[in-house]
Design an enzyme around this catalytic site. Structure first.
Site, PDB file in Angstrom:
ATOM      1  CG  ASP A  95      -6.158  -2.876  -0.093  1.00 46.37           C
ATOM      2  OD1 ASP A  95      -6.934  -3.702   0.409  1.00 46.37           O
ATOM      3  OD2 ASP A  95      -5.787  -1.837   0.488  1.00 46.37           O
TER       4      ASP A  95
ATOM      5  CB  SER B 179      -9.789   0.981   2.661  1.00 44.87           C
ATOM      6  OG  SER B 179      -9.643   0.199   3.837  1.00 44.87           O
TER       7      SER B 179
ATOM      8  CG  ASP C  83      -9.529  -3.430   5.017  1.00 45.44           C
ATOM      9  OD1 ASP C  83      -9.242  -2.230   4.967  1.00 45.44           O
ATOM     10  OD2 ASP C  83      -9.398  -4.193   4.041  1.00 45.44           O
TER      11      ASP C  83
HETATM   12  C1  DX5 Z   1      -4.495  -3.307   4.817  1.00 44.06           C
HETATM   13  C2  DX5 Z   1      -5.875  -3.066   4.258  1.00 44.06           C
HETATM   14  C3  DX5 Z   1      -5.960  -1.820   3.410  1.00 44.06           C
HETATM   15  C4  DX5 Z   1      -5.879  -0.553   4.195  1.00 44.06           C
HETATM   16  C5  DX5 Z   1      -5.731   0.598   3.243  1.00 44.06           C
HETATM   17  O1  DX5 Z   1      -4.415  -4.606   5.295  1.00 44.06           O
HETATM   18  O2  DX5 Z   1      -6.252  -4.154   3.453  1.00 44.06           O
HETATM   19  O3  DX5 Z   1      -7.219  -1.802   2.725  1.00 44.06           O
HETATM   20  O4  DX5 Z   1      -7.019  -0.360   4.931  1.00 44.06           O
HETATM   21  O5  DX5 Z   1      -4.408   0.933   3.288  1.00 44.06           O
HETATM   22  P1  DX5 Z   1      -3.914   2.438   3.081  1.00 44.06           P
HETATM   23  O6  DX5 Z   1      -4.276   3.205   4.315  1.00 44.06           O
HETATM   24  O7  DX5 Z   1      -2.448   2.268   2.860  1.00 44.06           O
HETATM   25  O8  DX5 Z   1      -4.640   2.968   1.860  1.00 44.06           O
END
Ligand code: DX5
Length: 232
Positions: free
Chosen positions: A183, A16, A43
């Protein structure tokens, strides 16, 4: 929709970008590609559906220039129907709309499909998967959020594992080979739990791009954690 067989539920790795170092994005993209990333998640947050403002459709276009891997646009926005066109135009291959963000989810799924892209629906932790049971045969994937959307680096919400298991069990009864993506808070500790429950597509931001020894090492450690869990 194809019948589910084990090999069809192969693990997929989706870094992400929210957690990336934008000043070194090209370098980090190359590093996770080399480590086996299957695609990237962008995102998109509007500050209304979630209490944060992140990046818009233009960021899909920016990433499109850096990688040949598929891109998935995670629309954490109210009225996703107004953002499907822009992210598709910028090169998104998969468009994920939140069931909670529109009263016309069927129309949004149809809009994504009509645009020639793969439709996916995301559910916040507290939303039962049964809310979208009627749509499942038309989706390429369901994203079960394992944190409340809006920010990276949050803690995994354990009860979502029960939702993952219940959805995978139902899909098996229907012989539906549908990807279940998770996610939020996915790391070496939580990955075995969500995989055992039935998730097969893993989004990770902090565990990859926040890794002290670089994003490539972060992804490799997640892959190792899954291998070890499956051998246990
Ligand atoms: C949160 C996003 C996630 C985030 C990833 O709203 O949708 O994709 O970027 O989260 P972590 O950093 O916990 O992997």
């Amino acid at each position: 929709m194809k019948e589910t067989t084990p090999h069809e539920m192969a693990p997929r790795w989706v870094p992400s970008i929210l957690a990336a170092d934008f000043g070194h994005l090209a370098e980090q993209v190359r590093a996770v590609e080399a480590a086996g990333a299957d695609r990237f998640q962008i995102d998109i947050m509007d500050g209304h559906f979630v209490p944060n403002l992140s990046m818009g459709p233009m960021f899909v276009g920016a990433l499109r220039k850096l990688t040949r891997l598929p891109l998935e646009a995670h629309l954490m926005v109210e009225r996703p129907e107004i953002w499907v066109g822009p992210v598709v135009d910028q090169g998104a291959d998969i468009v994920i709309a939140h069931a909670e963000a529109t009263p016309h989810l069927d129309r949004v799924v149809e809009q994504i499909a009509q645009a020639g892209r793969k439709p996916a629906v995301a559910l916040n932790p507290a939303t039962p998967w049964e809310e979208i049971e009627l749509l499942l045969p038309r989706l390429s994937m369901v994203l079960l959020m394992t944190v409340n959307p809006g920010f990276g680096g949050q803690s995994f919400i354990p009860y979502v594992a029960e939702k993952i298991a219940a959805l995978r069990a139902w899909l098996r009864t229907q012989k539906l080979a549908l990807d279940i993506e998770v996610d939020g808070g996915i790391d070496a500790a939580t990955l075995p739990l969500v995989s055992a429950a039935g998730a097969n597509v893993f989004v990770a931001g902090t565990a990859v791009f926040g890794h002290a020894r670089g994003a490539g090492q972060g992804l490799r450690e997640l892959q190792a954690a899954l291998r070890e869990a499956k051998q246990a």
